[in-house]
Scaffold this motif. Structure first.
Motif, PDB file in Angstrom:
ATOM      1  N   THR A   1      20.165  94.646  45.882  1.00  0.00           N
ATOM      2  CA  THR A   1      19.913  94.270  44.838  1.00  0.00           C
ATOM      3  C   THR A   1      20.201  94.605  43.559  1.00  0.00           C
ATOM      4  OG1 THR A   1      18.171  92.852  44.602  1.00  0.00           O
ATOM      5  CG2 THR A   1      19.472  91.590  45.398  1.00  0.00           C
ATOM      6  N   ASN A   2      19.263  95.630  43.968  1.00  0.00           N
ATOM      7  CA  ASN A   2      18.022  96.256  42.312  1.00  0.00           C
ATOM      8  C   ASN A   2      19.992  97.504  41.717  1.00  0.00           C
ATOM      9  OD1 ASN A   2      15.835  95.252  42.170  1.00  0.00           O
ATOM     10  ND2 ASN A   2      14.871  97.321  43.177  1.00  0.00           N
ATOM     11  N   PRO A   3      20.583  97.729  42.757  1.00  0.00           N
ATOM     12  CA  PRO A   3      21.286  98.528  42.286  1.00  0.00           C
ATOM     13  C   PRO A   3      22.769  97.313  41.026  1.00  0.00           C
ATOM     14  CG  PRO A   3      21.046  99.708  44.436  1.00  0.00           C
ATOM     15  CD  PRO A   3      20.039  98.299  44.309  1.00  0.00           C
ATOM     16  N   MET A   4      22.644  95.742  41.614  1.00  0.00           N
ATOM     17  CA  MET A   4      23.448  95.424  40.878  1.00  0.00           C
ATOM     18  C   MET A   4      23.365  94.808  40.208  1.00  0.00           C
ATOM     19  SD  MET A   4      25.708  96.307  43.265  1.00  0.00           S
ATOM     20  CE  MET A   4      27.372  94.942  42.437  1.00  0.00           C
TER      21      MET A   4
ATOM     22  N   ALA B   1      27.315 102.324  46.880  1.00  0.00           N
ATOM     23  CA  ALA B   1      26.342 102.787  46.447  1.00  0.00           C
ATOM     24  C   ALA B   1      24.801 101.424  46.587  1.00  0.00           C
ATOM     25  CB  ALA B   1      25.733 102.948  44.988  1.00  0.00           C
ATOM     26  N   ALA B   2      25.084 100.287  45.853  1.00  0.00           N
ATOM     27  CA  ALA B   2      24.449  99.294  46.892  1.00  0.00           C
ATOM     28  C   ALA B   2      24.062  99.506  47.925  1.00  0.00           C
ATOM     29  CB  ALA B   2      24.840  97.772  46.390  1.00  0.00           C
TER      30      ALA B   2
ATOM     31  N   THR C   1      28.898  97.826  45.658  1.00  0.00           N
ATOM     32  CA  THR C   1      29.518  98.772  45.638  1.00  0.00           C
ATOM     33  C   THR C   1      28.725  98.871  47.301  1.00  0.00           C
ATOM     34  OG1 THR C   1      27.361  98.982  44.766  1.00  0.00           O
ATOM     35  CG2 THR C   1      29.220  98.080  43.129  1.00  0.00           C
TER      36      THR C   1
ATOM     37  N   ALA D   1      16.118  96.227  47.875  1.00  0.00           N
ATOM     38  CA  ALA D   1      16.923  97.889  47.693  1.00  0.00           C
ATOM     39  C   ALA D   1      18.539  97.544  48.210  1.00  0.00           C
ATOM     40  CB  ALA D   1      16.752  98.240  49.702  1.00  0.00           C
TER      41      ALA D   1
ATOM     42  N   TYR E   1      17.892 102.131  53.641  1.00  0.00           N
ATOM     43  CA  TYR E   1      15.974 101.452  53.999  1.00  0.00           C
ATOM     44  C   TYR E   1      15.732 100.846  55.075  1.00  0.00           C
ATOM     45  CZ  TYR E   1      12.599  97.958  53.189  1.00  0.00           C
ATOM     46  OH  TYR E   1      11.250  96.380  53.358  1.00  0.00           O
TER      47      TYR E   1
ATOM     48  N   GLU F   1      24.736 101.637  50.318  1.00  0.00           N
ATOM     49  CA  GLU F   1      23.975 103.003  50.783  1.00  0.00           C
ATOM     50  C   GLU F   1      22.997 102.881  51.314  1.00  0.00           C
ATOM     51  OE1 GLU F   1      25.971 106.641  50.381  1.00  0.00           O
ATOM     52  OE2 GLU F   1      27.846 105.383  50.954  1.00  0.00           O
ATOM     53  N   ALA F   2      22.033 102.343  49.880  1.00  0.00           N
ATOM     54  CA  ALA F   2      20.527 102.040  49.797  1.00  0.00           C
ATOM     55  C   ALA F   2      20.533 101.051  50.450  1.00  0.00           C
ATOM     56  CB  ALA F   2      20.497 101.759  48.346  1.00  0.00           C
TER      57      ALA F   2
END
Length: 500
Positions: free
Chosen positions: A439-442, A359-360, A357, A437, A367, A362-363
């Motif tokens: 994988t955590n949002p996913m 958001a993922a 995504t 950075a 980083y 961009e994070a």
């Protein structure tokens, strides 16, 4: 009297030796009796023989042999089996975790470099020794007007590459390297020799070998289906210079690449995106076809990219395209020597059903752009799936390779500041951080459907993590077959399947 004194001295020496020393001596004796001339830690060339590709991870085998025939490989395996010593094969020696030296110290290493012959039949079938390298294989096929799918690094060995997958620019059209294996010459854990093993002869063993070969045997020759060499290949790059993209805009570039790869890229188009230290981004393509066809195919991607990139588009023959995607390296290993690095890497395979995504991404870019590190790092993602991908066209029944529903496959890789030792611990932490950075949002959306690529093996994973990420739903069947074909666990440790 002299003979008696000698025997007493020998018995006293053996009695004083440790169990490990006794077993190592017994291994040397067994291998020597088989005519294999083992190299051990007391040999003058031992250190150079066991030097790993990844200098960060050094292991020390009990003995190394260089067999010149499948029969000699069988003899070596029998020695390891009889003495309870782990047996590993080294093909090109490019294991990211140095598993070609063994998962731990004290293994018997069977180096396959002498088994490097490449023969192409008149019908196009190729017979490639387990010690051959990708560049030499490509050149031999090209001389006969043939080609096959494989990775871009000429020095990588066919052995591990074909054992666990084998992705390259032509894989979306022709499948993975392992998808084109039609037969194996292989030595099993008890030393049994199987030559020309096909799926019709032993469907279970063939399935297990095609995706997990080192757990079940040592492949001395791969028999491949090959393809007519393309007459024209277009190789292109689209580069954003260092510092030109904010984290938000860089994420948009990646999203455009990902969306195009999923919805519009034909199978004849190989696609990658690279991210480099210094905040530069490069998208690359390799297309089998004419320049006019390529321009039409690539237009939707270019129209969706933010401006500011420079482009390079070259029309090449097949072998020229392989040199280009190899960064200009010579394809032949003759008269050249391999290189070494000191690094840590992690891999990620992104499901087609749940792409990355905004958001993922961009994070992830935030980083990369803001985290200080002394390492020399890069990130690369390739399109695996998308329209007409022959990787995803095959079911899980076809092979033990687990990833037939992925859109992206990639690696995050960081070398030490000088590419040699020592390897700073913060460099490892940097890679772990970039992976987190992204994988955590996913994780919630993926719900365990993401994967990892065994040819970019990560030795920091737990056993359960490795099972899930490398093998997924294939593992239970593999574990059952491991118990059948290698009941004493001769081929063990590292990426090896554990029997159940």
């Amino acid at each position: 009297m002299l003979a008696l004194s000698y025997m007493l001295a020998l018995l006293l020496t053996l009695g004083a030796a440790s169990p490990l020393e006794k077993r190592s001596q017994a291994l040397d004796d067994c291998l020597s009796a088989a005519g294999l001339s083992p190299i051990s830690s007391s040999s003058s060339d031992y250190s150079s023989t066991v030097l790993p590709f990844n200098l960060r991870l050094q292991r020390f085998p009990a003995a190394v042999v260089f067999p010149k025939s499948i029969e000699a490989v069988s003899s070596a395996v029998k020695c390891g089996n009889e003495l309870g010593i782990a047996v590993v094969a080294r093909g090109g020696g490019h294991s990211y975790a140095s598993y070609g030296l063994g998962a731990t110290n004290g293994a018997l290493m069977i180096d396959l470099s002498s088994l490097h012959s490449i023969v192409v039949d008149s019908d196009g079938q190729a017979h490639v020794g387990g010690g051959a390298r990708l560049g030499d294989t490509a050149l031999a096929l090209n001389a006969k007007g043939r080609a096959m799918s494989h990775g871009v690094c000429p020095w990588v060995g066919i052995g591990g590459h074909a054992a666990f997958g084998g992705y390259g620019p032509s894989s979306r059209k022709w499948g993975l390297t392992l998808d084109n294996i039609v037969a194996y010459d292989v030595v099993l854990a008890d030393g049994t020799i199987k030559q020309g093993l096909t799926a019709s002869e032993d469907a279970d063993l063939f399935w297990a070998l095609r995706g997990s070969a080192p757990s079940f045997g040592i492949v001395t020759t791969y028999h491949f289906r090959t393809y007519q060499r393309p007459s024209t290949v277009i190789v292109s790059t689209y580069s954003y210079p260092a510092g030109a993209l904010s984290s938000t805009t860089a994420a948009q570039v990646f999203l455009a690449f990902q969306t195009f790869g999923k919805t519009k890229a034909p199978s004849a188009l190989g696609l990658k995106i690279n991210i480099f230290k210094g905040k530069s981004v490069l998208a690359g393509a390799s297309f089998q076809g004419s320049r006019a066809e390529y321009d039409q195919v690539i237009a939707p991607l270019l129209s969706s990219l933010p401006g500011g990139y420079t482009s390079s588009v070259k029309t090449l023959d097949w072998i020229g395209s392989l040199k280009e995607v190899a960064g200009g390296q010579p394809l032949s290993s003759q008269g050249a020597s391999d290189y070494h690095d000191t690094f840590f890497a992690k891999s990620l395979m992104v499901p087609s059903a749940t792409p990355l995504t905004q958001a993922a991404l961009e994070a992830f870019f935030n980083y990369l752009w803001t985290t200080a590190t002394s390492s020399n790092w890069f990130v690369e993602f390739d399109i695996y799936g998308g329209l007409g991908s022959n990787i995803n066209a095959r079911s899980l029944v076809y092979s033990s390779f687990a990833h037939r529903a992925m859109l992206l496959g990639g690696q995050m890789y960081a070398s030490s500041p000088n590419y040699g030792l020592p390897y700073p611990s913060d460099n490892l932490n940097f890679v772990q951080g970039m992976y987190a950075a992204l994988t955590n949002p996913m994780l919630g959306a993926w719900a365990g459907t993401q994967g990892a690529y065994a040819n970019y093996v990560d030795p920091t994973l737990t056993k359960d993590e490795a099972k899930a990420l490398y093998w997924g739903s294939q593992y239970p069947r593999l574990a059952s077959l491991k118990k059948r074909y290698d009941p004493t666990n001769v081929f063990r440790g590292g990426l090896a399947i554990v029997g159940a």
